[in-house]
Design a protein around this motif. Structure first.
Motif, PDB file in Angstrom:
ATOM      1  N   LEU A 174       0.801  -1.062  -0.027  1.00 17.85           N
ATOM      2  CA  LEU A 174      -0.025   0.148   0.087  1.00 17.85           C
ATOM      3  C   LEU A 174       0.869   1.224   0.000  1.00 17.85           C
ATOM      4  CD1 LEU A 174      -2.839  -0.985   2.426  1.00 17.85           C
ATOM      5  CD2 LEU A 174      -3.036  -0.654  -0.055  1.00 17.85           C
ATOM      6  N   PRO A 175       1.895   1.475   0.897  1.00 17.26           N
ATOM      7  CA  PRO A 175       2.648   2.616   0.850  1.00 17.26           C
ATOM      8  C   PRO A 175       3.551   2.730  -0.645  1.00 17.26           C
ATOM      9  CG  PRO A 175       3.083   1.617   3.046  1.00 17.26           C
ATOM     10  CD  PRO A 175       1.933   0.566   2.044  1.00 17.26           C
ATOM     11  N   LEU A 176       3.926   1.694  -0.999  1.00 17.06           N
ATOM     12  CA  LEU A 176       4.616   1.615  -2.410  1.00 17.06           C
ATOM     13  C   LEU A 176       3.931   2.048  -3.600  1.00 17.06           C
ATOM     14  CD1 LEU A 176       7.184  -1.249  -2.324  1.00 17.06           C
ATOM     15  CD2 LEU A 176       7.677   1.164  -2.435  1.00 17.06           C
ATOM     16  N   GLY A 177       2.622   1.667  -3.348  1.00 18.84           N
ATOM     17  CA  GLY A 177       1.578   1.928  -4.494  1.00 18.84           C
ATOM     18  C   GLY A 177       1.372   3.403  -4.588  1.00 18.84           C
ATOM     19  N   LEU A 178       1.132   3.849  -3.298  1.00 23.92           N
ATOM     20  CA  LEU A 178       0.791   5.359  -3.192  1.00 23.92           C
ATOM     21  C   LEU A 178       1.782   6.198  -3.638  1.00 23.92           C
ATOM     22  CD1 LEU A 178      -1.463   7.515  -2.031  1.00 23.92           C
ATOM     23  CD2 LEU A 178      -0.323   7.278  -0.024  1.00 23.92           C
ATOM     24  N   LEU A 179       3.301   5.688  -3.175  1.00 26.58           N
ATOM     25  CA  LEU A 179       4.391   6.615  -3.488  1.00 26.58           C
ATOM     26  C   LEU A 179       4.653   6.696  -4.928  1.00 26.58           C
ATOM     27  CD1 LEU A 179       6.875   7.928  -2.135  1.00 26.58           C
ATOM     28  CD2 LEU A 179       8.104   5.843  -2.523  1.00 26.58           C
ATOM     29  N   LEU A 180       4.519   5.516  -5.460  1.00 26.53           N
ATOM     30  CA  LEU A 180       4.798   5.485  -7.116  1.00 26.53           C
ATOM     31  C   LEU A 180       3.804   6.094  -7.859  1.00 26.53           C
ATOM     32  CD1 LEU A 180       6.175   1.987  -7.373  1.00 26.53           C
ATOM     33  CD2 LEU A 180       7.493   3.858  -7.501  1.00 26.53           C
ATOM     34  N   TYR A 181       2.365   6.065  -7.529  1.00 25.70           N
ATOM     35  CA  TYR A 181       1.423   6.809  -7.865  1.00 25.70           C
ATOM     36  C   TYR A 181       1.787   8.317  -7.906  1.00 25.70           C
ATOM     37  CZ  TYR A 181      -3.220   8.778  -9.111  1.00 25.70           C
ATOM     38  OH  TYR A 181      -4.363   9.423  -9.715  1.00 25.70           O
ATOM     39  N   ILE A 182       1.810   8.811  -6.738  1.00 25.55           N
ATOM     40  CA  ILE A 182       2.236  10.252  -6.445  1.00 25.55           C
ATOM     41  C   ILE A 182       3.497  10.645  -7.248  1.00 25.55           C
ATOM     42  CG2 ILE A 182       2.875  11.986  -4.950  1.00 25.55           C
ATOM     43  CD1 ILE A 182       1.017  10.574  -2.864  1.00 25.55           C
ATOM     44  N   LEU A 183       4.573   9.948  -7.170  1.00 22.29           N
ATOM     45  CA  LEU A 183       5.671  10.393  -7.995  1.00 22.29           C
ATOM     46  C   LEU A 183       5.550  10.302  -9.532  1.00 22.29           C
ATOM     47  CD1 LEU A 183       8.531   9.168  -5.641  1.00 22.29           C
ATOM     48  CD2 LEU A 183       7.677  11.430  -5.855  1.00 22.29           C
ATOM     49  N   GLY A 184       4.676   9.367  -9.938  1.00 21.96           N
ATOM     50  CA  GLY A 184       4.471   9.304 -11.315  1.00 21.96           C
ATOM     51  C   GLY A 184       3.667  10.430 -11.842  1.00 21.96           C
ATOM     52  N   THR A 185       3.020  11.039 -11.059  1.00 20.72           N
ATOM     53  CA  THR A 185       1.904  12.086 -11.830  1.00 20.72           C
ATOM     54  C   THR A 185       2.796  13.134 -12.848  1.00 20.72           C
ATOM     55  OG1 THR A 185       0.811  11.926  -9.566  1.00 20.72           O
ATOM     56  CG2 THR A 185       0.353  13.982 -10.918  1.00 20.72           C
ATOM     57  N   PRO A 186       3.801  13.705 -12.622  1.00 19.86           N
ATOM     58  CA  PRO A 186       4.364  14.453 -13.701  1.00 19.86           C
ATOM     59  C   PRO A 186       4.650  13.712 -14.667  1.00 19.86           C
ATOM     60  CG  PRO A 186       5.685  14.849 -11.662  1.00 19.86           C
ATOM     61  CD  PRO A 186       4.680  13.618 -11.285  1.00 19.86           C
ATOM     62  N   GLY A 187       5.000  12.747 -14.891  1.00 17.38           N
ATOM     63  CA  GLY A 187       5.057  11.688 -16.013  1.00 17.38           C
ATOM     64  C   GLY A 187       4.055  11.627 -16.510  1.00 17.38           C
ATOM     65  N   ARG A 188       2.903  11.163 -16.050  1.00 14.59           N
ATOM     66  CA  ARG A 188       1.624  11.230 -16.539  1.00 14.59           C
ATOM     67  C   ARG A 188       0.917  12.196 -17.289  1.00 14.59           C
ATOM     68  NH1 ARG A 188       0.816   8.302 -12.067  1.00 14.59           N
ATOM     69  NH2 ARG A 188      -0.701  10.044 -11.211  1.00 14.59           N
ATOM     70  N   LYS A 189       1.286  13.494 -16.585  1.00 15.01           N
ATOM     71  CA  LYS A 189       0.649  14.774 -17.397  1.00 15.01           C
ATOM     72  C   LYS A 189       1.483  15.022 -18.353  1.00 15.01           C
ATOM     73  CE  LYS A 189      -0.768  17.288 -13.144  1.00 15.01           C
ATOM     74  NZ  LYS A 189      -0.650  18.208 -12.265  1.00 15.01           N
ATOM     75  N   ARG A 190       2.729  14.907 -18.645  1.00 17.80           N
ATOM     76  CA  ARG A 190       3.782  15.046 -19.744  1.00 17.80           C
ATOM     77  C   ARG A 190       3.183  14.344 -20.844  1.00 17.80           C
ATOM     78  NH1 ARG A 190       9.024  14.918 -17.326  1.00 17.80           N
ATOM     79  NH2 ARG A 190       7.920  13.453 -16.414  1.00 17.80           N
ATOM     80  N   ARG A 191       2.937  12.998 -20.699  1.00 17.17           N
ATOM     81  CA  ARG A 191       2.513  12.064 -21.699  1.00 17.17           C
ATOM     82  C   ARG A 191       1.192  12.386 -22.163  1.00 17.17           C
ATOM     83  NH1 ARG A 191       5.010   8.398 -18.474  1.00 17.17           N
ATOM     84  NH2 ARG A 191       2.956   7.461 -17.372  1.00 17.17           N
ATOM     85  N   ARG A 192       0.329  12.985 -21.439  1.00 19.04           N
ATOM     86  CA  ARG A 192      -1.034  13.219 -21.539  1.00 19.04           C
ATOM     87  C   ARG A 192      -0.924  14.541 -22.485  1.00 19.04           C
ATOM     88  NH1 ARG A 192      -4.096  14.205 -17.051  1.00 19.04           N
ATOM     89  NH2 ARG A 192      -3.636  16.411 -17.078  1.00 19.04           N
ATOM     90  N   ARG A 193      -0.212  15.562 -22.202  1.00 14.97           N
ATOM     91  CA  ARG A 193      -0.009  16.722 -23.030  1.00 14.97           C
ATOM     92  C   ARG A 193       0.568  16.487 -24.417  1.00 14.97           C
ATOM     93  NH1 ARG A 193       2.198  20.151 -17.940  1.00 14.97           N
ATOM     94  NH2 ARG A 193       0.303  20.576 -17.011  1.00 14.97           N
ATOM     95  N   ALA A 194       1.490  15.603 -24.255  1.00 18.15           N
ATOM     96  CA  ALA A 194       2.095  15.180 -25.643  1.00 18.15           C
ATOM     97  C   ALA A 194       1.149  14.495 -26.521  1.00 18.15           C
ATOM     98  CB  ALA A 194       3.217  14.413 -25.520  1.00 18.15           C
ATOM     99  N   ALA A 195       0.347  13.568 -26.110  1.00 16.80           N
ATOM    100  CA  ALA A 195      -0.705  13.000 -26.825  1.00 16.80           C
ATOM    101  C   ALA A 195      -1.641  13.934 -27.378  1.00 16.80           C
ATOM    102  CB  ALA A 195      -1.197  11.928 -26.198  1.00 16.80           C
TER     103      ALA A 195
END
Length: 88
Positions: free
Chosen positions: A40-61
């Motif tokens: 649970l903590p790892l899932g939450l941490l990786l989700y939060i830290l992955g937010t900038p990458g998801r935003k960048r990929r969404r904007r590029a798409a």
């Protein structure tokens, strides 16, 4: 980022193994330890830290779907133009 996550998963796995092999420990306690201290903590941490990458990929798409930077599709060679007639 992934090195810290791997290290934390290793520590949580070792804590669960210690819980399972302890004379007072149970497999259920080891499972709860693994979930509450590991998954649970790892899932939450990786989700939060992955937010900038998801935003960048969404904007590029989105920008690739729009075509050019102005938001208008570029016309093709015959798009929007009347055909030319040749006169003899």
């Amino acid at each position: 980022m992934y090195l810290v996550a791997i290290a934390w998963a290793y520590v949580a796995l070792m804590m669960a193994a210690a819980e399972a092999t302890s004379p007072q420990g149970t497999l259920f306690g080891a499972f709860i330890t693994l979930m509450l201290y590991g998954i649970l903590p790892l899932g939450l941490l990786l989700y939060i830290l992955g937010t900038p990458g998801r935003k960048r990929r969404r904007r590029a798409a989105e920008s690739a779907a729009q075509g050019d930077a102005g938001g208008h599709a570029t016309p093709g060679p015959a798009e929007g133009l009347a055909p030319e007639r040749e006169e003899a």
